[in-house]
Write a protein that holds these residues in place. Structure first.
Motif, mmCIF file in Angstrom:
data_model
loop_
_atom_site.group_PDB
_atom_site.id
_atom_site.type_symbol
_atom_site.label_atom_id
_atom_site.label_comp_id
_atom_site.label_asym_id
_atom_site.label_seq_id
_atom_site.Cartn_x
_atom_site.Cartn_y
_atom_site.Cartn_z
ATOM 1 N N HIS A 1 26.667 -16.398 15.297
ATOM 2 C CA HIS A 1 27.356 -16.968 16.453
ATOM 3 C C HIS A 1 28.886 -16.865 16.354
ATOM 4 O O HIS A 1 29.572 -16.595 17.351
ATOM 5 C CB HIS A 1 26.934 -18.436 16.567
ATOM 6 C CG HIS A 1 27.608 -19.205 17.643
ATOM 7 N ND1 HIS A 1 27.136 -19.259 18.923
ATOM 8 C CD2 HIS A 1 28.742 -19.953 17.630
ATOM 9 C CE1 HIS A 1 27.942 -20.009 19.657
ATOM 10 N NE2 HIS A 1 28.918 -20.448 18.896
ATOM 11 N N HIS B 1 31.565 -14.718 18.776
ATOM 12 C CA HIS B 1 32.735 -15.202 19.522
ATOM 13 C C HIS B 1 33.824 -14.119 19.544
ATOM 14 O O HIS B 1 34.465 -13.879 20.570
ATOM 15 C CB HIS B 1 33.301 -16.475 18.877
ATOM 16 C CG HIS B 1 32.688 -17.737 19.434
ATOM 17 N ND1 HIS B 1 32.684 -18.022 20.780
ATOM 18 C CD2 HIS B 1 32.089 -18.798 18.825
ATOM 19 C CE1 HIS B 1 32.099 -19.202 20.981
ATOM 20 N NE2 HIS B 1 31.714 -19.684 19.815
ATOM 21 N N ASP C 1 30.632 -21.056 24.464
ATOM 22 C CA ASP C 1 29.358 -20.433 24.121
ATOM 23 C C ASP C 1 28.700 -19.741 25.324
ATOM 24 O O ASP C 1 28.630 -20.303 26.408
ATOM 25 C CB ASP C 1 28.403 -21.497 23.546
ATOM 26 C CG ASP C 1 28.900 -21.991 22.199
ATOM 27 O OD1 ASP C 1 29.838 -21.373 21.654
ATOM 28 O OD2 ASP C 1 28.347 -22.980 21.695
HETATM 29 ZN ZN ZN Z 1 30.598 -21.368 19.767
#
Ligand code: ZN
Ligand code: KG4
Length: 366
Positions: free
Chosen positions: A124, A128, A335
């Motif tokens: 994750h 980004h 996100d």
């Molecule tokens: Zn994040």
């Protein structure tokens, strides 16, 4: 390649279809954030329960929006039947909340098995950074910078749980430069917002309060510490800031909330900008990549823009700083699943679905 990305590491349930790691064919996101405002923070079990409900509709919507749901493949009893025309599935496997990660990971594994598609587990935090490769024509807004970001680059990832500075030599070759020793910068926003009586998530709430502060930034008198600003490393520490805010707020109850919010934002962003630009200089990076939820902060973006444009006009010793600054549009800083698909394209490493497991404590270097 056409990749279906799935993201469920925190309170969002997101699915996107991205072509060649940059072109967004669909971008769908459901969030339970409203639910967490009432409790002042995320209750992991509640977040995961919501994600169980929304994961299939969100994936269906992403495929439909990308015009990849072939006639006859509409779900029947919530079971997707015909395989869509995608080349792979990418899913966040960590870091994040275990219950939330499991929803995305187990769904992705099932679909990879059913549809006979390669499955790419994605970190994750690295994803980004890859939001900077997206060219979001889809939003109708112009992209930041032009062409693909050039490497080597220095990247600052600032999210709710992490603050990491990394050197990206080339795709798949990354070096850790520094990071927070305690609270992340997003966490500092969230925790100090709570002290000021502002709602969760604290970052946007502090930014909104700070924007109501009427004094020009040049006239503002700083009153909080800038933790580790002068340390000879690339590390950060934000937990002391929280303590300083608590003490100062108690001793000076007359300071208006907007002035406090402005000062908190200044203290956090001053350190982030200074340390990152020092790293850029030391590593002679061609590009500086800003990423993660806190990168949506307009004051942080403005400070980097200003400092980098000033620096571009002068030669720093033997290193001429012609730095390209990239930051995703705010909706791709927080996100989302488009970043997951973009990351999978550039770091394409499929793993047999049986071997993919959620990893809540994953670091940016795993
Ligand atoms: Zn994040
Ligand atoms: O990357 P992200 O969406 O989720 C995680 O991976 O953690 O980051 C969430 C963090 C939260 O701490 C939130 O307060 C912060 O990003 N954030 C902001 C802004 N928008 C989100 N912080 C400062 N200013 C903002 N505009």
């Amino acid at each position: 390649m056409i990749i279906l990305g799935i993201e469920t590491s925190c309170d969002e349930t997101a699915a996107s279809v991205v072509r060649d790691g940059k072109e967004i064919l669909s971008h769908v996101l459901a969030t339970s954030a409203q639910m967490h405002i009432k409790t002042g923070g995320i209750i992991p079990e509640k977040a995961a329960r919501e994600q169980v409900k929304s994961i299939i509709p969100v994936i269906e919507e992403a495929l439909r929006e990308a015009k990849l749901l072939v006639v006859g493949s509409e779900t029947h009893n919530s079971q997707p039947t015909t395989s869509p025309k995608i080349d792979a599935i990418a899913v966040t496997y960590g870091p994040g909340l275990i219950g939330s990660l499991l929803v995305g990971v187990e769904t992705a594994k099932t679909l990879a098995y059913l549809w006979h598609k390669p499955l790419v587990p994605v970190n994750h935090l690295v994803a980004h950074i890859y939001a900077n490769w997206l060219t979001p024509k889809y939003t109708g807004l112009s992209t930041q910078g032009s062409g693909e970001p050039k490497l080597p680059a220095v990247a600052l990832v600032v999210s709710g749980g992490h603050t990491d500075l990394v050197y990206l030599k080339k795709h798949g070759e990354m070096q850790y430069i520094g990071g927070t020793r305690d609270d992340a910068s997003g966490e500092a926003f969230d925790k100090t917002a709570r002290l000021l009586g502002l709602p969760y998530p604290g970052g946007p709430a502090i930014a909104a309060a700070a924007s109501r502060y009427s004094l020009p930034a040049t006239h503002h008198q700083p009153f909080l510490p800038r933790p580790m600003l002068d340390s000879h490393d690339f590390d950060f520490s934000f937990s002391g800031l929280k303590t300083a805010v608590a003490r100062f707020y108690k001793e000076n109850p007359d300071i208006p909330q907007e002035e406090f919010a402005f000062e908190i934002q200044e203290a956090i962003t001053d350190v982030l900008v200074e340390k990152s630009l020092r790293a850029v200089k030391q590593y002679k990076a061609k590009t500086f990549l800003l990423a993660g939820g806190v990168a949506a902060n307009s004051r942080l973006r403005e400070k980097f823009e200003l400092r980098i444009s000033e620096a571009c006009c002068r030669t720093v010793k033997d290193y001429e700083l012609r730095l390209d600054f990239r930051v995703p549009l705010p909706m791709f800083c927080t996100d989302n699943a488009s970043s997951i698909a973009a990351c999978a394209e550039h770091l394409y490493k499929p793993v047999p679905w049986q071997k993919v497991e959620a990893s809540p404590n994953l670091s940016i270097m795993n």
